[in-house]
Scaffold this active site. Structure first.
Site, PDB file in Angstrom:
ATOM      1  N   PRO A 112       0.923  -1.116  -0.029  1.00  0.00           N
ATOM      2  CA  PRO A 112       0.092   0.596   0.009  1.00  0.00           C
ATOM      3  C   PRO A 112       0.863   1.808   0.233  1.00  0.00           C
ATOM      4  O   PRO A 112       1.936   0.980   0.721  1.00  0.00           O
ATOM      5  CB  PRO A 112      -0.815  -0.415   1.520  1.00  0.00           C
ATOM      6  CG  PRO A 112      -0.208  -1.081   2.177  1.00  0.00           C
ATOM      7  CD  PRO A 112       0.359  -2.144   1.338  1.00  0.00           C
ATOM      8  N   GLY A 114       2.074   4.479   0.531  1.00  0.00           N
ATOM      9  CA  GLY A 114       2.309   5.847   1.562  1.00  0.00           C
ATOM     10  C   GLY A 114       2.030   5.064   3.332  1.00  0.00           C
ATOM     11  O   GLY A 114       1.757   5.683   4.404  1.00  0.00           O
ATOM     12  N   ALA A 115       2.281   4.040   3.500  1.00  0.00           N
ATOM     13  CA  ALA A 115       1.247   3.370   4.360  1.00  0.00           C
ATOM     14  C   ALA A 115       2.224   2.662   5.712  1.00  0.00           C
ATOM     15  O   ALA A 115       2.367   2.143   6.692  1.00  0.00           O
ATOM     16  CB  ALA A 115       0.494   2.030   4.408  1.00  0.00           C
ATOM     17  N   GLY A 116       3.544   2.918   5.176  1.00  0.00           N
ATOM     18  CA  GLY A 116       4.681   2.398   6.571  1.00  0.00           C
ATOM     19  C   GLY A 116       5.088   1.527   6.353  1.00  0.00           C
ATOM     20  O   GLY A 116       6.021   1.122   6.547  1.00  0.00           O
ATOM     21  N   GLY A 118       7.081   1.065   2.392  1.00  0.00           N
ATOM     22  CA  GLY A 118       8.029   1.100   2.142  1.00  0.00           C
ATOM     23  C   GLY A 118       8.038   0.538   0.473  1.00  0.00           C
ATOM     24  O   GLY A 118       8.527   0.910  -0.432  1.00  0.00           O
ATOM     25  N   SER A 120       7.768   3.687  -1.814  1.00  0.00           N
ATOM     26  CA  SER A 120       8.326   3.895  -2.129  1.00  0.00           C
ATOM     27  C   SER A 120       9.421   3.453  -3.048  1.00  0.00           C
ATOM     28  O   SER A 120      10.491   3.329  -3.698  1.00  0.00           O
ATOM     29  CB  SER A 120       8.235   5.627  -2.009  1.00  0.00           C
ATOM     30  OG  SER A 120       8.824   5.350  -1.004  1.00  0.00           O
ATOM     31  N   ALA A 121       9.915   2.997  -2.129  1.00  0.00           N
ATOM     32  CA  ALA A 121      11.777   2.487  -1.778  1.00  0.00           C
ATOM     33  C   ALA A 121      11.850   1.235  -2.422  1.00  0.00           C
ATOM     34  O   ALA A 121      12.392   0.712  -3.546  1.00  0.00           O
ATOM     35  CB  ALA A 121      12.029   2.081  -0.682  1.00  0.00           C
ATOM     36  N   ALA A 122      10.726   0.503  -2.440  1.00  0.00           N
ATOM     37  CA  ALA A 122      10.509  -0.818  -3.612  1.00  0.00           C
ATOM     38  C   ALA A 122       9.937  -0.385  -5.043  1.00  0.00           C
ATOM     39  O   ALA A 122      10.990  -0.945  -5.845  1.00  0.00           O
ATOM     40  CB  ALA A 122       9.118  -1.853  -3.205  1.00  0.00           C
ATOM     41  N   ASP A 164      15.150   2.999   3.789  1.00  0.00           N
ATOM     42  CA  ASP A 164      14.070   2.210   3.674  1.00  0.00           C
ATOM     43  C   ASP A 164      14.853   1.642   1.997  1.00  0.00           C
ATOM     44  O   ASP A 164      14.322   0.677   1.229  1.00  0.00           O
ATOM     45  CB  ASP A 164      13.169   3.252   2.959  1.00  0.00           C
ATOM     46  CG  ASP A 164      11.987   3.015   4.152  1.00  0.00           C
ATOM     47  OD1 ASP A 164      12.479   3.418   4.867  1.00  0.00           O
ATOM     48  OD2 ASP A 164      10.500   4.014   3.426  1.00  0.00           O
TER      49      ASP A 164
HETATM   50  C1  MEV Z   1      10.044   5.983   6.375  1.00  0.00           C
HETATM   51  O1  MEV Z   1       9.482   5.215   5.394  1.00  0.00           O
HETATM   52  C2  MEV Z   1      11.396   6.563   7.454  1.00  0.00           C
HETATM   53  C3  MEV Z   1      11.574   7.737   8.461  1.00  0.00           C
HETATM   54  O2  MEV Z   1      12.767   7.408   8.977  1.00  0.00           O
HETATM   55  C4  MEV Z   1      12.409   8.381   7.228  1.00  0.00           C
HETATM   56  C5  MEV Z   1      12.976   7.654   6.375  1.00  0.00           C
HETATM   57  O3  MEV Z   1      13.930   7.270   6.574  1.00  0.00           O
HETATM   58  O4  MEV Z   1      13.564   8.388   5.382  1.00  0.00           O
HETATM   59  C6  MEV Z   1      10.160   8.602   8.707  1.00  0.00           C
END
Ligand code: MEV
Length: 338
Positions: A112, A114-116, A118, A120-122, A164
């Site tokens: 999902p 923006g849900a924490g 990762g 965007s990183a993936a 990330d």
């Molecule tokens: C976001 O997934 C994680 C944060 O620590 C930001 C980052 O590490 O770039 C909030």
């Protein structure tokens, strides 16, 4: 046509604090983003993105990356996703020495937005790997991670850590402290994820913590304490046998640190009612520990529970839209069959 995939991640410990040079331990999970790339002769970039949330949707970008999609998910999320893809394209062009290369790009993701977890990183990691390979250049995972970090750093106005992107590129459990990035051994931890169906604004949340930290010494101390508990967590992982099931004592100790970490993130203002409610639901159902994961503000929590209790309780919690077990993804970015 070249397809690469890269995993999402949960933070066992250390999000936000990692932005200020404290260590963090993210763990890659078996929820992947797949990016398929085909070079184009005309130098344009066309993006098809499907399933960028757990609900799934399709967006067909027009002839240029600036065209607006016609979909019913919050525009800022989709715009952010497209900015990441644009930054990945720039990195791939640079890596392959092909500044005018065009691409047809298809993105599919089970992570999902923006849900924490990762997302965007993936997408950036898989996108850079696929696009450079499509142009005949192969980067190793570390090089993909470095370029993905540059892309994220640019999109997030210099506020991103390497955590990330490094975790997604390398897979498994990793440790990130400033520029020092390494993979670490960890047993297969029994992660359960609860997702509230929402998202947080990473930029705003990071800026909020920065402001608190600058204003109050106790907030700066809170960030340092997150670093301390992360180091303690690393020691626990270091003493564990990575090839055996984690025992009860280890889960209890890691869980206790996760609880502390959640409390401190909450004190730093990045939790949300839905995240707290899911943490409580998991706790009360027997999770050894639970915390929000990622930037916070909405999105996901991660619980440690070898038993079915937490997942069931989350499924019944009104604040939780989806709950699922998340296996540790031992492989990071990889080439897939198109
Ligand atoms: C976001 O997934 C994680 C944060 O620590 C930001 C980052 O590490 O770039 C909030």
């Amino acid at each position: 046509m070249t397809t690469c995939s890269a995993p999402g991640k949960v933070y066992l410990f250390g999000e936000h604090a990692v932005v200020y040079g404290e260590p963090a331990v993210p763990c890659a999970i078996e929820r992947r983003a797949r990016v398929t790339v085909e070079p184009r002769e005309d130098g344009r970039v066309r993006v098809d993105a499907a399933d960028l949330s757990l609900d799934g949707f399709t967006v067909t970008w027009g002839e240029s990356i600036d065209d607006r999609p016609d979909i019913d998910v919050p525009a800022p999320l989709v715009e952010a996703a497209m900015e990441y893809i644009e930054a990945a394209v720039a990195q791939a062009r640079d890596a392959a020495g092909a500044p005018d290369a065009g691409f047809d790009i298809a993105v599919e993701s089970a992570i999902p937005l923006g849900a924490g977890l990762g997302s965007s990183a993936a997408v950036v990691v898989a996108g850079i790997d696929a696009a450079t390979r499509a142009l005949g250049t192969e980067l190793d995972a570390e090089a993909v991670a470095r370029r993905a970090y540059r892309a994220e750093h640019e999109v997030q106005d210099g506020q991103a850590s390497r955590a990330d992107t490094y975790c997604s590129a390398m897979g498994g459990a990793v440790r990130v402290e400033g520029e020092d990035t390494r993979t670490i051994d960890a047993p297969a931890l029994p992660f359960v994820v609860g997702y509230d169906g929402g998202a947080g604004d990473t930029g705003e949340l990071v800026a909020g913590v920065r402001a608190l930290r600058e204003e109050h010494e106790f907030a700066a101390d809170t960030v340092e304490t997150v670093g301390d508990l992360t180091r303690e967590g690393e020691r626990l992982l270091g003493d564990a046998d990575p090839d055996s099931e984690p025992d009860d004592a280890l889960l209890a100790d890691l869980g206790e640190l996760m609880e502390f970490n959640h409390g401190l993130l909450s004190a730093l203002g990045v939790s949300a009612r839905s995240l707290d409610a899911m943490v409580w639901a998991a706790r009360e159902a027997g999770a050894r520990g639970a915390k929000l994961t990622g930037a916070g503000g909405g999105g996901c929590i991660v619980a440690l529970d070898p038993d079915p209790g937490s997942q069931r309780a989350l499924e019944f919690s009104t604040e939780c839209e989806q709950a699922f077990r998340a296996e540790l993804a031992t492989e990071g970015v990889r080439v897939e069959e198109p």
